[in-house]
Design a protein around this motif. Structure first.
Motif, PDB file in Angstrom:
ATOM      1  N   SER A 101      40.881  32.591  35.680  1.00 50.62           N
ATOM      2  CA  SER A 101      42.130  31.907  36.012  1.00 50.62           C
ATOM      3  C   SER A 101      43.071  32.829  36.766  1.00 50.62           C
ATOM      4  CB  SER A 101      42.817  31.380  34.749  1.00 50.62           C
ATOM      5  OG  SER A 101      43.269  32.447  33.941  1.00 50.62           O
ATOM      6  N   PHE A 102      43.905  32.213  37.632  1.00 46.50           N
ATOM      7  CA  PHE A 102      44.978  32.911  38.345  1.00 46.50           C
ATOM      8  C   PHE A 102      46.276  32.196  38.014  1.00 46.50           C
ATOM      9  CE2 PHE A 102      41.193  33.804  40.799  1.00 46.50           C
ATOM     10  CZ  PHE A 102      41.345  35.130  41.173  1.00 46.50           C
ATOM     11  N   ASN A 103      47.245  32.943  37.535  1.00 47.30           N
ATOM     12  CA  ASN A 103      48.548  32.361  37.164  1.00 47.30           C
ATOM     13  C   ASN A 103      48.391  31.156  36.248  1.00 47.30           C
ATOM     14  OD1 ASN A 103      50.004  34.278  38.589  1.00 47.30           O
ATOM     15  ND2 ASN A 103      50.105  33.046  40.455  1.00 47.30           N
ATOM     16  N   VAL A 127      46.459  26.651  42.976  1.00 43.88           N
ATOM     17  CA  VAL A 127      46.948  27.824  42.255  1.00 43.88           C
ATOM     18  C   VAL A 127      48.394  28.104  42.679  1.00 43.88           C
ATOM     19  CG1 VAL A 127      46.690  30.306  41.964  1.00 43.88           C
ATOM     20  CG2 VAL A 127      44.664  28.841  41.920  1.00 43.88           C
ATOM     21  N   TYR A 129      51.902  30.132  43.440  1.00 45.64           N
ATOM     22  CA  TYR A 129      52.103  31.415  44.103  1.00 45.64           C
ATOM     23  C   TYR A 129      53.582  31.778  44.119  1.00 45.64           C
ATOM     24  CZ  TYR A 129      53.122  28.028  47.761  1.00 45.64           C
ATOM     25  OH  TYR A 129      53.615  26.952  48.456  1.00 45.64           O
ATOM     26  N   GLN A 133      55.842  33.539  38.839  1.00 45.80           N
ATOM     27  CA  GLN A 133      54.503  33.379  38.270  1.00 45.80           C
ATOM     28  C   GLN A 133      54.144  34.609  37.419  1.00 45.80           C
ATOM     29  OE1 GLN A 133      53.105  30.467  38.609  1.00 45.80           O
ATOM     30  NE2 GLN A 133      54.720  29.803  40.010  1.00 45.80           N
ATOM     31  N   SER A 134      53.095  34.461  36.613  1.00 51.63           N
ATOM     32  CA  SER A 134      52.675  35.567  35.745  1.00 51.63           C
ATOM     33  C   SER A 134      52.003  36.688  36.519  1.00 51.63           C
ATOM     34  CB  SER A 134      51.704  35.042  34.684  1.00 51.63           C
ATOM     35  OG  SER A 134      50.482  34.598  35.277  1.00 51.63           O
ATOM     36  N   ASP A 135      51.475  36.368  37.698  1.00 53.98           N
ATOM     37  CA  ASP A 135      50.765  37.341  38.542  1.00 53.98           C
ATOM     38  C   ASP A 135      49.576  37.957  37.803  1.00 53.98           C
ATOM     39  OD1 ASP A 135      52.567  36.848  40.550  1.00 53.98           O
ATOM     40  OD2 ASP A 135      53.787  38.617  40.156  1.00 53.98           O
ATOM     41  N   LYS A 136      48.901  37.159  36.977  1.00 46.77           N
ATOM     42  CA  LYS A 136      47.784  37.653  36.196  1.00 46.77           C
ATOM     43  C   LYS A 136      46.470  36.960  36.575  1.00 46.77           C
ATOM     44  CE  LYS A 136      49.997  40.542  33.494  1.00 46.77           C
ATOM     45  NZ  LYS A 136      49.759  41.999  33.560  1.00 46.77           N
ATOM     46  N   SER A 147      42.602  41.127  31.393  1.00 43.45           N
ATOM     47  CA  SER A 147      43.766  40.768  32.201  1.00 43.45           C
ATOM     48  C   SER A 147      43.949  41.811  33.299  1.00 43.45           C
ATOM     49  CB  SER A 147      45.011  40.701  31.320  1.00 43.45           C
ATOM     50  OG  SER A 147      46.163  40.456  32.094  1.00 43.45           O
ATOM     51  N   ASP A 149      46.539  42.683  36.856  1.00 45.05           N
ATOM     52  CA  ASP A 149      47.690  42.332  37.692  1.00 45.05           C
ATOM     53  C   ASP A 149      47.206  41.956  39.090  1.00 45.05           C
ATOM     54  OD1 ASP A 149      49.502  42.828  35.672  1.00 45.05           O
ATOM     55  OD2 ASP A 149      49.778  44.930  36.233  1.00 45.05           O
ATOM     56  N   PRO A 151      48.968  39.328  41.928  1.00 41.05           N
ATOM     57  CA  PRO A 151      49.834  38.238  42.414  1.00 41.05           C
ATOM     58  C   PRO A 151      49.168  37.430  43.524  1.00 41.05           C
ATOM     59  CG  PRO A 151      50.588  40.363  43.238  1.00 41.05           C
ATOM     60  CD  PRO A 151      49.499  40.661  42.259  1.00 41.05           C
TER      61      PRO A 151
END
Length: 376
Positions: A101-103, A127, A129, A133-136, A147, A149, A151
């Motif tokens: 997953s992204f964000n 997704v 942007y 956002q969590s940028d994870k 996890s 980092d 973005p």
């Protein structure tokens, strides 16, 4: 007999142990070494790239040149991602991946391309942007979750249209498109324009800067600077609420024309209302000595509103009495249609002395409204 049975039992046990060991070995091979997943980096495999000044053919005699976005091969470690690009997630213990997953949004991956050290994915348009956002990047396997980092960058804006197609200094132009979030500047070529009100993701309103006759429109956002495919305004104006100097004598045949009409105006105060009184009537502008040098022009632009019953009907556009190089323009009832017709399709005149919109057999008393006539 008992000895034989004892030997058979031992052989069976040995065989069973071998089967179990083989199964365990295959399972370990299929599932990797096991253990918590680790993400060490992300590499881009392909990306979208903007190719400048691409020649787009319209027909055998004309073309438009503008930027084009394409997917191109690429291979490099990156610290941020973009939508519609393909990436390889590099790490350890990834063979048993269950989700990526992204964000917070899960994305698809191909299990056939999965290894203990890499996952191949594409970041889809859904997704989220940008800021907030969590940028994870999250990878979950049978043995845990990693996890990282990562973005997701805002894509470049896309300008799909602008209205009106021509306007004077200080007038409002509405830009329509996508991904306008965080817009920081709008330029007409190199001239900054004042942004009016609060832009949305799909719309920006700006004031036309002084001195702009013809220009491309540029929108700058956190995703970069994007250019409109077509240009704004005219290099030479024929009708823009009023006729250009020297074109003040108005003609037509088998039609009535109202040059002070305020109905169905596309921009400004007036539009030319033309009612064809027979099936070959025309709006005719010219033959009064005025000329336009066309040696540096490429096309004529105009907008036509179809009156009642005009769907499926058409008029033809011609210049300088050249009926052999007339271009058919389809009408749409109840709305304006913007036309850009290459001068090459109209006989490639070097000088413009006459502009004609002639009915193509439409019923008597058919009405059209014409606005914003000029050349680019």
């Amino acid at each position: 007999m008992k000895q034989i049975n004892k030997q058979s039992t031992i052989a069976l046990l040995v065989l069973l142990v071998m089967v179990v060991m083989g199964y365990t070995s295959c399972k370990k091979e299929n599932e990797g070494a096991g253990g918590m997943p680790v993400i060490s980096k992300v590499r881009v495999i392909s990306k979208t790239d903007t190719i400048k000044d691409v020649d787009h053919r319209i027909d055998l005699d004309s073309n438009l040149v503008y930027d084009e976005t394409r997917v191109v091969s690429f291979d490099s470690t990156v610290v941020a991602g973009r939508l519609n690009n393909q990436y390889a997630i590099i790490g350890e213990n990834l063979m048993t991946t269950l989700s990526v997953s992204f964000n917070g949004v899960k994305v698809n991956f191909n299990p056939a391309l999965l290894t203990d050290h890499s996952i191949i994915i594409s970041i889809p348009e859904e997704v989220p942007y940008g800021a907030g956002q969590s940028d994870k990047l999250m990878v979950t396997t049978k043995f845990g979750t990693a996890s990282f980092d990562f973005p997701i960058l805002q894509p470049p804006a896309t300008i799909t249209s602008f209205s009106p197609v021509a306007a004077g200094a200080g007038e409002i132009v509405t830009l329509t498109g996508t991904i306008f979030e965080g817009v920081t500047a709008v330029n007409f070529d190199d001239t900054p324009a004042e942004i009016v009100g609060i832009p949305t993701k799909t719309q920006i309103q700006v004031k036309v800067p002084a001195g702009i006759v013809q220009a491309y429109i540029f929108v700058t956002t956190p995703g970069g600077t994007s250019r409109s495919a077509g240009s704004f305004g005219f290099r030479a104006v024929l009708y823009d609420d009023q006729f250009a100097n020297g074109w003040g004598s108005y003609f037509g045949y088998n039609s009535t024309r109202d040059y002070a009409n305020t109905q169905q105006v596309k921009r400004g105060t007036y539009a030319i209302k033309t009612v064809f009184t027979d099936s070959w009537g025309a709006l005719q502008i010219g033959y009064n000595g005025a000329t336009i040098d066309a040696t540096k022009l490429t096309a004529v632009k105009l907008s036509i509103y179809g009156g009642p019953g005009t769907t499926g009907q058409a008029v033809q556009l011609l210049l300088n009495g050249n009926y052999g190089n007339a271009v058919r323009l389809e009408l749409k009832e109840g709305e304006y249609t913007d036309f850009t017709v290459p001068l090459s399709a109209l006989g490639s005149p070097s000088t413009i002395t006459e502009f004609v919109l002639q009915s193509l057999g439409v019923p008597v008393s058919t009405t059209i409204y014409v606005d914003d006539i000029g050349f680019i």
